[in-house]
Design a protein around this motif. Structure first.
Motif, PDB file in Angstrom:
ATOM      1  N   HIS A 159      36.297 -12.312  13.062  1.00  0.00           N
ATOM      2  CA  HIS A 159      35.801 -13.292  14.013  1.00  0.00           C
ATOM      3  C   HIS A 159      35.405 -12.628  15.322  1.00  0.00           C
ATOM      4  O   HIS A 159      34.682 -13.203  16.115  1.00  0.00           O
ATOM      5  CB  HIS A 159      36.875 -14.346  14.293  1.00  0.00           C
ATOM      6  CG  HIS A 159      37.078 -15.269  13.144  1.00  0.00           C
ATOM      7  ND1 HIS A 159      36.148 -16.198  12.768  1.00  0.00           N
ATOM      8  CD2 HIS A 159      38.118 -15.409  12.290  1.00  0.00           C
ATOM      9  CE1 HIS A 159      36.599 -16.894  11.736  1.00  0.00           C
ATOM     10  NE2 HIS A 159      37.779 -16.420  11.428  1.00  0.00           N
ATOM     11  N   THR A 160      35.945 -11.431  15.545  1.00  0.00           N
ATOM     12  CA  THR A 160      35.594 -10.703  16.757  1.00  0.00           C
ATOM     13  C   THR A 160      35.003  -9.368  16.348  1.00  0.00           C
ATOM     14  O   THR A 160      35.010  -8.979  15.194  1.00  0.00           O
ATOM     15  CB  THR A 160      36.852 -10.475  17.636  1.00  0.00           C
ATOM     16  OG1 THR A 160      37.817  -9.766  16.863  1.00  0.00           O
ATOM     17  CG2 THR A 160      37.439 -11.800  18.076  1.00  0.00           C
ATOM     18  N   THR A 184      37.308 -18.329  18.806  1.00  0.00           N
ATOM     19  CA  THR A 184      37.770 -17.003  18.406  1.00  0.00           C
ATOM     20  C   THR A 184      39.241 -17.086  18.041  1.00  0.00           C
ATOM     21  O   THR A 184      40.055 -17.585  18.824  1.00  0.00           O
ATOM     22  CB  THR A 184      37.578 -15.982  19.539  1.00  0.00           C
ATOM     23  OG1 THR A 184      36.204 -15.964  19.933  1.00  0.00           O
ATOM     24  CG2 THR A 184      37.996 -14.589  19.073  1.00  0.00           C
ATOM     25  N   VAL A 185      39.562 -16.652  16.840  1.00  0.00           N
ATOM     26  CA  VAL A 185      40.952 -16.558  16.404  1.00  0.00           C
ATOM     27  C   VAL A 185      41.357 -15.098  16.534  1.00  0.00           C
ATOM     28  O   VAL A 185      40.887 -14.241  15.783  1.00  0.00           O
ATOM     29  CB  VAL A 185      41.128 -17.031  14.944  1.00  0.00           C
ATOM     30  CG1 VAL A 185      42.594 -16.948  14.536  1.00  0.00           C
ATOM     31  CG2 VAL A 185      40.614 -18.461  14.780  1.00  0.00           C
ATOM     32  N   LYS A 186      42.209 -14.814  17.494  1.00  0.00           N
ATOM     33  CA  LYS A 186      42.622 -13.434  17.741  1.00  0.00           C
ATOM     34  C   LYS A 186      44.078 -13.255  17.346  1.00  0.00           C
ATOM     35  O   LYS A 186      44.956 -13.982  17.813  1.00  0.00           O
ATOM     36  CB  LYS A 186      42.434 -13.077  19.220  1.00  0.00           C
ATOM     37  CG  LYS A 186      42.668 -11.601  19.515  1.00  0.00           C
ATOM     38  CD  LYS A 186      42.319 -11.273  20.964  1.00  0.00           C
ATOM     39  CE  LYS A 186      42.503  -9.785  21.229  1.00  0.00           C
ATOM     40  NZ  LYS A 186      42.168  -9.436  22.643  1.00  0.00           N
ATOM     41  N   LEU A 187      44.334 -12.277  16.453  1.00  0.00           N
ATOM     42  CA  LEU A 187      45.696 -12.031  16.020  1.00  0.00           C
ATOM     43  C   LEU A 187      46.488 -11.349  17.121  1.00  0.00           C
ATOM     44  O   LEU A 187      45.980 -10.505  17.845  1.00  0.00           O
ATOM     45  CB  LEU A 187      45.697 -11.151  14.768  1.00  0.00           C
ATOM     46  CG  LEU A 187      44.902 -11.687  13.564  1.00  0.00           C
ATOM     47  CD1 LEU A 187      45.164 -10.817  12.351  1.00  0.00           C
ATOM     48  CD2 LEU A 187      45.244 -13.134  13.281  1.00  0.00           C
ATOM     49  N   THR A 188      47.754 -11.727  17.204  1.00  0.00           N
ATOM     50  CA  THR A 188      48.601 -11.177  18.270  1.00  0.00           C
ATOM     51  C   THR A 188      49.307  -9.903  17.837  1.00  0.00           C
ATOM     52  O   THR A 188      49.915  -9.241  18.645  1.00  0.00           O
ATOM     53  CB  THR A 188      49.661 -12.212  18.691  1.00  0.00           C
ATOM     54  OG1 THR A 188      50.398 -12.627  17.531  1.00  0.00           O
ATOM     55  CG2 THR A 188      48.999 -13.418  19.329  1.00  0.00           C
ATOM     56  N   HIS A 189      49.238  -9.585  16.530  1.00  0.00           N
ATOM     57  CA  HIS A 189      49.782  -8.308  16.078  1.00  0.00           C
ATOM     58  C   HIS A 189      49.024  -7.888  14.829  1.00  0.00           C
ATOM     59  O   HIS A 189      48.364  -8.665  14.187  1.00  0.00           O
ATOM     60  CB  HIS A 189      51.289  -8.395  15.794  1.00  0.00           C
ATOM     61  CG  HIS A 189      51.649  -9.405  14.746  1.00  0.00           C
ATOM     62  ND1 HIS A 189      51.819 -10.743  15.033  1.00  0.00           N
ATOM     63  CD2 HIS A 189      51.860  -9.260  13.407  1.00  0.00           C
ATOM     64  CE1 HIS A 189      52.134 -11.382  13.922  1.00  0.00           C
ATOM     65  NE2 HIS A 189      52.168 -10.516  12.924  1.00  0.00           N
ATOM     66  N   GLN A 190      49.131  -6.623  14.484  1.00  0.00           N
ATOM     67  CA  GLN A 190      48.404  -6.067  13.343  1.00  0.00           C
ATOM     68  C   GLN A 190      49.152  -6.350  12.050  1.00  0.00           C
ATOM     69  O   GLN A 190      50.380  -6.391  12.003  1.00  0.00           O
ATOM     70  CB  GLN A 190      48.240  -4.550  13.517  1.00  0.00           C
ATOM     71  CG  GLN A 190      47.441  -4.158  14.742  1.00  0.00           C
ATOM     72  CD  GLN A 190      45.987  -4.613  14.613  1.00  0.00           C
ATOM     73  OE1 GLN A 190      45.404  -4.532  13.561  1.00  0.00           O
ATOM     74  NE2 GLN A 190      45.424  -5.096  15.712  1.00  0.00           N
ATOM     75  N   HIS A 191      48.362  -6.584  10.980  1.00  0.00           N
ATOM     76  CA  HIS A 191      48.944  -6.841   9.660  1.00  0.00           C
ATOM     77  C   HIS A 191      48.441  -5.803   8.680  1.00  0.00           C
ATOM     78  O   HIS A 191      47.386  -5.205   8.856  1.00  0.00           O
ATOM     79  CB  HIS A 191      48.543  -8.235   9.161  1.00  0.00           C
ATOM     80  CG  HIS A 191      48.970  -9.324  10.099  1.00  0.00           C
ATOM     81  ND1 HIS A 191      50.212  -9.892  10.055  1.00  0.00           N
ATOM     82  CD2 HIS A 191      48.302  -9.929  11.123  1.00  0.00           C
ATOM     83  CE1 HIS A 191      50.298 -10.823  11.001  1.00  0.00           C
ATOM     84  NE2 HIS A 191      49.152 -10.855  11.658  1.00  0.00           N
ATOM     85  N   ALA A 192      49.220  -5.608   7.643  1.00  0.00           N
ATOM     86  CA  ALA A 192      48.770  -4.712   6.570  1.00  0.00           C
ATOM     87  C   ALA A 192      47.516  -5.296   5.944  1.00  0.00           C
ATOM     88  O   ALA A 192      47.383  -6.499   5.811  1.00  0.00           O
ATOM     89  CB  ALA A 192      49.866  -4.576   5.520  1.00  0.00           C
TER      90      ALA A 192
END
Length: 410
Positions: A80-81, A62-70
């Protein structure tokens, strides 16, 4: 030959590919260490854990982003989640620069850029723009960056000589994205997999993502549903979705025997007992001029105990029609026997050697790179003997001396 085989009965995505290659034995700490060379550590967390899908155990990534992107406009979102995270706006050009400026190996850099380029070309064509100009999340998303560069890192770590794959299952149905409801496969996936064998509709859901398609397109050497392997290891990458079939990517690591390709030739034969041997000599000349490989005759006894000959012609497929035309036109034959044979040949090369009587062509044959035998061309030896008014045996002797010098020199 060490071979990696992708069994894509349930499609392929970037995270499933990482899971399968890690499950095959690639060290997870090595993968994370290499990914850290991209200086993206603050943008994502990589979770690797054992998982199970419909009774099949494997590895789930699982690749989880640590902050939100535009979230720029794009063709397709494939999280992925379960939560639909957003993607940062990046272009192929910026990602290429990021890869080139990293300390990743040259092989990983080259293979990563090749995979990104597959996606860039597809998205560019769909959007009607140059692949350098499009800004789209399939290339720009952090998870896609991790998936693609991670794939290159893992493939390099496996040290395989060849990569093979089955048909790629794409799935079916529809998917929601920034452009509305689109059919599955996504346009980018289909564009990337142009000229690749695929199957569709096994389940009404997306089974192969553009990232997974790019991994296949850029790395697979051969497609086959019936590989011949001695299997050493099996890995399973566990997907995030649930289907009516196991949502897993299976990869096999094994040895493939080197197959010696034996060329096939065609033999045309006919029995002749009612024409002059002189005409057969003319027929032989015409057949050789037409490009056949060999022509020979065998003395036989035909029906009613008549003496005759069997005319045999060895010919390649592209010269068969012309050879057949000559045989029917120039002989009394009204029918041919046709068969295919396998022809085992030594490697051969024509060398020119200098002798006191001029240069003579010599046909040299090799076995495993070693000179096995040689023979001077008769017609050239004959011409030299007549020109210098010496016995032809002297020409052959001079060729032998020249070849001995060349062999000793080598």
């Amino acid at each position: 030959m060490r071979v990696l085989y992708y069994d894509c009965f349930s499609g392929i995505s970037g995270d499933m590919n990482l899971g399968a290659l890690l499950d095959l034995g690639v060290d997870r700490h090595y993968l994370k260490q290499e990914l850290s060379k991209l200086s993206l550590d603050t943008e994502f967390d990589l979770t690797i854990q054992p998982s199970c899908k419909m009774g099949i155990s494997g590895t789930k990534v699982t690749v989880k982003l640590t902050h939100q992107h535009a979230n720029p406009n794009g063709w397709h979102v494939h999280p992925h989640t379960s939560d639909h995270h957003h993607h940062e706006h990046r272009t192929f050009k910026s990602i290429e620069a990021m890869i080139q400026n990293s300390t990743l190996s040259d092989w990983v850099k080259e293979r990563s850029i090749k995979m990104f380029w597959c996606v860039a070309l597809a998205e560019g064509k769909i959007h009607g723009k140059s692949p350098y100009e499009v800004a789209f999340h399939e290339v720009g998303a952090v998870d896609s960056i991790v998936d693609i560069i991670g794939a290159a890192i893992c493939l390099e770590a496996l040290h395989v000589s060849k990569i093979m794959a089955s048909k790629i299952e794409l799935g079916g149905g529809f998917v929601q994205c920034a452009h509305g409801t689109l059919p599955v496969p996504a346009p980018a996936t289909l564009e990337i997999l142009h000229n690749v064998p695929v199957s569709l509709g096994r389940v009404p859901s997306e089974m192969t993502t553009p990232t997974g398609a790019a991994i296949i397109k850029a790395n697979v050497d051969t497609f086959s549903d019936k590989p011949t392997l001695v299997i050493e290891k099996i890995g399973y990458g566990i997907g995030h979705k649930d289907f009516t079939i196991p949502n897993v990517l299976r990869v096999l690591l094994g040895e493939e025997e080197d197959v010696v390709s034996i060329p096939e030739e065609i033999v045309l034969e006919t029995n002749i007992d009612d024409m002059s041997p002189e005409i057969l000599s003319y027929v032989q000349e015409r057949l050789f001029d037409a490009g056949v490989k060999d022509v020979y005759t065998t003395a036989i006894t035909t029906k009613k105990n008549r003496l005759g000959v069997k005319l045999s012609v060895l010919v390649s497929a592209d010269k068969e029609a012309k050879a057949t035309e000559i045989i029917f036109a120039e002989t009394s034959s009204i029918g041919l026997r046709r068969s295919t044979i396998q022809k085992i040949m030594l490697d051969r090369e024509i060398k020119m050697v200098s002798t006191p009587y001029g240069k003579i062509s010599v046909k040299c044959t090799f076995s495993h790179g070693e000179l096995l035998k040689y023979k001077a061309e008769y017609e050239e030896c004959k011409t030299a003997a007549l020109s210098h008014e010496v016995p032809i045996s002297m020409i052959y002797e001079s060729v032998a001396k020249a070849m001995t010098k060349e062999i000793n020199h080598v």
